[in-house]
Write an enzyme that holds these catalytic residues in place. Structure first.
Site, mmCIF file in Angstrom:
data_model
loop_
_atom_site.group_PDB
_atom_site.id
_atom_site.type_symbol
_atom_site.label_atom_id
_atom_site.label_comp_id
_atom_site.label_asym_id
_atom_site.label_seq_id
_atom_site.Cartn_x
_atom_site.Cartn_y
_atom_site.Cartn_z
ATOM 1 N N CYS A 1 4.296 -0.665 -3.975
ATOM 2 C CA CYS A 1 3.978 -2.051 -3.612
ATOM 3 C C CYS A 1 4.059 -2.135 -2.093
ATOM 4 O O CYS A 1 5.133 -1.896 -1.515
ATOM 5 C CB CYS A 1 5.019 -2.963 -4.268
ATOM 6 S SG CYS A 1 4.932 -4.692 -3.771
ATOM 7 N N ASN A 2 2.934 -2.417 -1.452
ATOM 8 C CA ASN A 2 2.951 -2.492 0.010
ATOM 9 C C ASN A 2 3.840 -3.625 0.510
ATOM 10 O O ASN A 2 4.501 -3.497 1.544
ATOM 11 C CB ASN A 2 1.539 -2.753 0.544
ATOM 12 C CG ASN A 2 0.644 -1.548 0.404
ATOM 13 O OD1 ASN A 2 -0.003 -1.378 -0.619
ATOM 14 N ND2 ASN A 2 0.607 -0.715 1.420
ATOM 15 N N THR A 3 3.838 -4.730 -0.231
ATOM 16 C CA THR A 3 4.621 -5.888 0.205
ATOM 17 C C THR A 3 6.111 -5.540 0.217
ATOM 18 O O THR A 3 6.801 -5.746 1.228
ATOM 19 C CB THR A 3 4.345 -7.085 -0.742
ATOM 20 O OG1 THR A 3 2.933 -7.275 -0.843
ATOM 21 C CG2 THR A 3 5.004 -8.353 -0.235
ATOM 22 N N CYS B 1 -2.695 -3.258 -0.280
ATOM 23 C CA CYS B 1 -1.962 -3.838 -1.421
ATOM 24 C C CYS B 1 -2.428 -3.024 -2.612
ATOM 25 O O CYS B 1 -3.646 -2.856 -2.823
ATOM 26 C CB CYS B 1 -2.325 -5.310 -1.589
ATOM 27 S SG CYS B 1 -1.812 -6.013 -3.187
ATOM 28 N N TYR C 1 4.381 -11.217 -5.513
ATOM 29 C CA TYR C 1 5.445 -11.341 -4.511
ATOM 30 C C TYR C 1 4.886 -11.889 -3.187
ATOM 31 O O TYR C 1 5.573 -12.581 -2.447
ATOM 32 C CB TYR C 1 6.053 -9.959 -4.218
ATOM 33 C CG TYR C 1 7.106 -9.470 -5.198
ATOM 34 C CD1 TYR C 1 7.434 -10.170 -6.352
ATOM 35 C CD2 TYR C 1 7.790 -8.271 -4.948
ATOM 36 C CE1 TYR C 1 8.404 -9.687 -7.233
ATOM 37 C CE2 TYR C 1 8.762 -7.789 -5.819
ATOM 38 C CZ TYR C 1 9.064 -8.498 -6.957
ATOM 39 O OH TYR C 1 10.020 -8.025 -7.820
ATOM 40 N N GLY C 2 3.641 -11.489 -2.907
ATOM 41 C CA GLY C 2 3.096 -11.694 -1.558
ATOM 42 C C GLY C 2 2.907 -13.127 -1.108
ATOM 43 O O GLY C 2 2.702 -13.376 0.072
ATOM 44 N N ASP D 1 6.401 -1.749 -9.068
ATOM 45 C CA ASP D 1 5.546 -2.740 -8.397
ATOM 46 C C ASP D 1 5.860 -4.105 -8.994
ATOM 47 O O ASP D 1 6.469 -4.192 -10.070
ATOM 48 C CB ASP D 1 4.055 -2.411 -8.591
ATOM 49 C CG ASP D 1 3.151 -3.363 -7.799
ATOM 50 O OD1 ASP D 1 3.555 -3.829 -6.713
ATOM 51 O OD2 ASP D 1 2.028 -3.664 -8.269
ATOM 52 N N SER D 2 5.425 -5.146 -8.294
ATOM 53 C CA SER D 2 5.588 -6.490 -8.862
ATOM 54 C C SER D 2 4.753 -6.619 -10.135
ATOM 55 O O SER D 2 5.093 -7.410 -11.011
ATOM 56 C CB SER D 2 5.132 -7.537 -7.841
ATOM 57 O OG SER D 2 3.809 -7.258 -7.429
HETATM 58 N N1 DGL Z 1 0.964 -4.585 -5.410
HETATM 59 C C1 DGL Z 1 1.527 -5.349 -4.394
HETATM 60 C C2 DGL Z 1 1.357 -4.857 -3.002
HETATM 61 O O1 DGL Z 1 1.014 -3.713 -2.851
HETATM 62 C C3 DGL Z 1 2.124 -6.634 -4.670
HETATM 63 C C4 DGL Z 1 1.245 -7.807 -4.573
HETATM 64 C C5 DGL Z 1 2.028 -9.043 -4.845
HETATM 65 O O2 DGL Z 1 2.900 -9.018 -5.714
HETATM 66 O O3 DGL Z 1 1.727 -10.027 -4.173
HETATM 67 O O4 DGL Z 1 1.537 -5.543 -2.045
#
Ligand code: DGL
Length: 248
Positions: free
Chosen positions: A72-74, A178, A41-42, A9-10
Site C-alpha cells: 500500500c503506497n499510502t 497506489c 485509507y487515502g 493493503d487497505s
Molecule cells: N492500495 C492503496 C495504496 O497503494 C491504498 C488506497 C487507499 O486505501 O486509499 O495507496
C-alpha cells in the site's frame, strides 16, 4: 500462519503485489491481510489511518510472519519509518512508486491517493529519485471506485475528469503510485491517451526475494506454498471477484 510472508493493503490493491510475489517465491506461504472494513485509507485523516494501520499490523505480527510486505503506497509513505521503529524485530518491506525508472524518460505524471500526495516523505522521495521530473497528482476517489469494482467506463471518466486541465503531452510516462490503480492498468492507459504506465510492484517483489535470500529466510522445502486471505470485512463479493481474477 507462523513463518508466512504477510502482505498487507487497505483493500484489493495489494493483490497486484501478491501476484508477482507468488510467482517469484512459489515455495512460500502467503497470507494476504486487507483492512477492507476501513478502505480507502487515502481520503482519511492521517491519525485515523495510523490507528487502523497499527491495529492491523498488531494482528498480523501476532501470527509471527517472517516478513510483512506493505503493499500500500499510502501506508508505506506515511508510516513505514514509524512501523520499523515501533516493531524493530519485524522485517517490513514497503512499496515504492516507479518514479526512478520513469524519470529516465522525462516528466512522469505520478498518480496517488490524496494522503500520499500531501505526504512529506513521499514528496522527498520523488525529489530524490526523479530529479524534478515527477509531477504528483492526487486522484482522491480512484481507490474507492476500484475497490467497489466500478465499470471501466466509469473509472475512465473519473480519471479524465480528475485530470482535466493536465496537458498529457507534457509527460513521457505515468506512474501508478497506489497499488489499487495497478489492478486497472489498461483503464489508466486508455484514460491517459496511451501514455506508458509504470508501477513498482514487480520491483518490490524482486527486492523481497533478494533480501529473503540474503537473509537465508526462503523456504527450502520445494513444496508449492499456499495463499490465504484475512479480510477485516469478509462480506464483500467484489473482493472475491478480484481474487478470482488472479488464479493464485
Ligand atoms: N492500495 C492503496 C495504496 O497503494 C491504498 C488506497 C487507499 O486505501 O486509499 O495507496
Amino acid at each position: 500462519m507462523k513463518g508466512c510472508i504477510a502482505v498487507f493493503d487497505s483493500g484489493v490493491g495489494g493483490l497486484s503485489v501478491l501476484k508477482p510475489l507468488t510467482q517469484l517465491l512459489p515455495f512460500e506461504d502467503f497470507v494476504y491481510f486487507a483492512d477492507n472494513l476501513h478502505v480507502p485509507y487515502g481520503d482519511k485523516p492521517v491519525e485515523e489511518v495510523k490507528n487502523y494501520l497499527f491495529r492491523s499490523i498488531e494482528k498480523i505480527l501476532a501470527c509471527q510472519p517472517k516478513a510483512v510486505v506493505i503493499a500500500c503506497n499510502t501506508a508505506t509513505s506515511l508510516f513505514i519509518d514509524e512501523l520499523r521503529k515501533t516493531y524493530p524485530d519485524a522485517l517490513f518491506f514497503g512499496v515504492q512508486p516507479a518514479v526512478k525508472p520513469a524519470a529516465k524518460f522525462g516528466n512522469c505524471l505520478t498518480l496517488v491517493t490524496a494522503a500520499t500526495s500531501k505526504n512529506k516523505n513521499f514528496l522527498a522521495l520523488c525529489d530524490k529519485y526523479a530529479n524534478g521530473y515527477a509531477f504528483v497528482y492526487p486522484l482522491p476517489d480512484a481507490a474507492r471506485l476500484i475497490e467497489n469494482n466500478v465499470s471501466d467506463e466509469e473509472l475512465e471518466k473519473y480519471i479524465k475528469d480528475a485530470l482535466e486541465g493536465v496537458i498529457l503531452s507534457n509527460f513521457s510516462t505515468a506512474v501508478l503510485g497506489c497499488t489499487h490503480y495497478s489492478l486497472r492498468k489498461k483503464v489508466f492507459e486508455k484514460a491517459l491517451g496511451n501514455l506508458p504506465v509504470m508501477d513498482g510492484n514487480v520491483s518490490l517483489a524482486k527486492y523481497v526475494k533478494k533480501r529473503l535470500t540474503e537473509l537465508k529466510l526462503t523456504n527450502n522445502a520445494k513444496l508449492k506454498g499456499s495463499v490465504s486471505f484475512v479480510l477485516s470485512n469478509p462480506e464483500t463479493k467484489e473482493f472475491l471477484k478480484y481474487i478470482s481474477l488472479f488464479n493464485f
